[in-house]
Design a protein around this motif. Structure first.
Motif, mmCIF file in Angstrom:
data_model
loop_
_atom_site.group_PDB
_atom_site.id
_atom_site.type_symbol
_atom_site.label_atom_id
_atom_site.label_comp_id
_atom_site.label_asym_id
_atom_site.label_seq_id
_atom_site.Cartn_x
_atom_site.Cartn_y
_atom_site.Cartn_z
ATOM 1 N N VAL A 142 0.860 -1.186 0.000
ATOM 2 C CA VAL A 142 0.000 0.000 0.000
ATOM 3 C C VAL A 142 0.893 1.232 0.000
ATOM 4 O O VAL A 142 1.964 1.241 0.618
ATOM 5 N N SER A 143 0.444 2.277 -0.676
ATOM 6 C CA SER A 143 1.152 3.559 -0.637
ATOM 7 C C SER A 143 0.177 4.638 -0.165
ATOM 8 O O SER A 143 -1.041 4.491 -0.294
ATOM 9 N N ARG A 144 0.759 5.679 0.392
ATOM 10 C CA ARG A 144 -0.023 6.832 0.844
ATOM 11 C C ARG A 144 0.402 8.041 0.023
ATOM 12 O O ARG A 144 1.564 8.190 -0.318
ATOM 13 N N ARG A 145 -0.573 8.902 -0.254
ATOM 14 C CA ARG A 145 -0.261 10.172 -0.907
ATOM 15 C C ARG A 145 -1.059 11.258 -0.188
ATOM 16 O O ARG A 145 -2.100 10.972 0.406
ATOM 17 N N PRO A 146 -0.596 12.480 -0.233
ATOM 18 C CA PRO A 146 -1.314 13.555 0.470
ATOM 19 C C PRO A 146 -2.746 13.699 -0.045
ATOM 20 O O PRO A 146 -3.010 13.555 -1.236
ATOM 21 N N ASN A 147 -3.640 13.993 0.861
ATOM 22 C CA ASN A 147 -5.035 14.263 0.508
ATOM 23 C C ASN A 147 -5.153 15.754 0.218
ATOM 24 O O ASN A 147 -4.999 16.572 1.125
ATOM 25 N N PRO A 148 -5.438 16.141 -1.021
ATOM 26 C CA PRO A 148 -5.491 17.563 -1.355
ATOM 27 C C PRO A 148 -6.642 18.294 -0.663
ATOM 28 O O PRO A 148 -6.608 19.514 -0.531
ATOM 29 N N ASN A 201 -7.687 17.535 2.542
ATOM 30 C CA ASN A 201 -7.498 17.546 3.982
ATOM 31 C C ASN A 201 -6.053 17.152 4.274
ATOM 32 O O ASN A 201 -5.691 15.976 4.177
ATOM 33 N N ARG A 202 -5.252 18.132 4.672
ATOM 34 C CA ARG A 202 -3.830 17.889 4.888
ATOM 35 C C ARG A 202 -3.566 16.948 6.057
ATOM 36 O O ARG A 202 -2.471 16.430 6.192
ATOM 37 N N ARG A 203 -4.566 16.706 6.894
ATOM 38 C CA ARG A 203 -4.366 15.814 8.044
ATOM 39 C C ARG A 203 -4.549 14.347 7.680
ATOM 40 O O ARG A 203 -4.278 13.478 8.501
ATOM 41 N N SER A 204 -5.017 14.057 6.482
ATOM 42 C CA SER A 204 -5.208 12.654 6.103
ATOM 43 C C SER A 204 -4.470 12.352 4.808
ATOM 44 O O SER A 204 -4.076 13.253 4.072
ATOM 45 N N SER A 205 -4.310 11.073 4.560
ATOM 46 C CA SER A 205 -3.666 10.600 3.339
ATOM 47 C C SER A 205 -4.666 9.780 2.542
ATOM 48 O O SER A 205 -5.636 9.258 3.085
ATOM 49 N N LEU A 206 -4.394 9.670 1.264
ATOM 50 C CA LEU A 206 -5.177 8.802 0.393
ATOM 51 C C LEU A 206 -4.356 7.541 0.152
ATOM 52 O O LEU A 206 -3.145 7.605 -0.072
#
Length: 150
Positions: free
Chosen positions: A78-84, A86-91
């Protein structure tokens, strides 16, 4: 009419043994636990999946979900990328290895479900059982019953 306590006991014991039996085969054939497989399936089935989405779907805490996703990320699945939004969560998304593992494990998962769930029932019984479980699930979900705290 069967007693509700017996129905509850049968349901819980069946679910536990089914989960364990399928999980044992997934681990032996693909190196994936049942919990990991479920997470991969949820992440792989959604665009822009967040940890909170998984926690909601599985009715587990965000903290437990986050730790489980951390382990999948460390495994390279799995990879995470910034959530545009909400900066507090990842996609979350599956890596190519995570997608490959999910695809191969899904064949085994479906085979085992046929053995332990599909084959013992007639098509009509399975249809009624599925509709009944869906109704029961909606009942507790609509009531927001059994949701984790914390």
């Amino acid at each position: 009419m069967p007693g509700l306590a017996q129905v509850f006991s049968d349901l819980i014991r069946y679910e536990t043994r089914l989960y364990n039996a399928v999980g044992d085969v997934l681990r032996a054939e693909h190196g994936v636990s049942m919990g990991q497989y479920e997470l991969l399936r949820i992440i792989g089935g959604r665009d822009d999946c967040r940890v909170a989405d998984i926690a909601q779907e599985m009715a587990i805490t965000v903290g437990a979900t986050s730790k489980a996703v951390d382990r999948l990320e460390a495994a390279g699945w799995v990879s995470r990328r910034p959530n545009p939004e909400n900066r507090r969560s990842s996609l979350l998304g599956l890596t190519p290895e995570g997608r490959r593992r999910l695809n191969t494990a899904t064949k085994t998962f479906e085979r085992e479900l046929r053995v332990w769930l599909g084959d013992p029932l007639t098509a009509r019984s399975l249809e009624v059982f599925a509709a009944t479980l869906a109704r029961l699930r909606r009942t507790v979900e609509d009531a927001r019953a059994g949701m984790p705290t914390g």
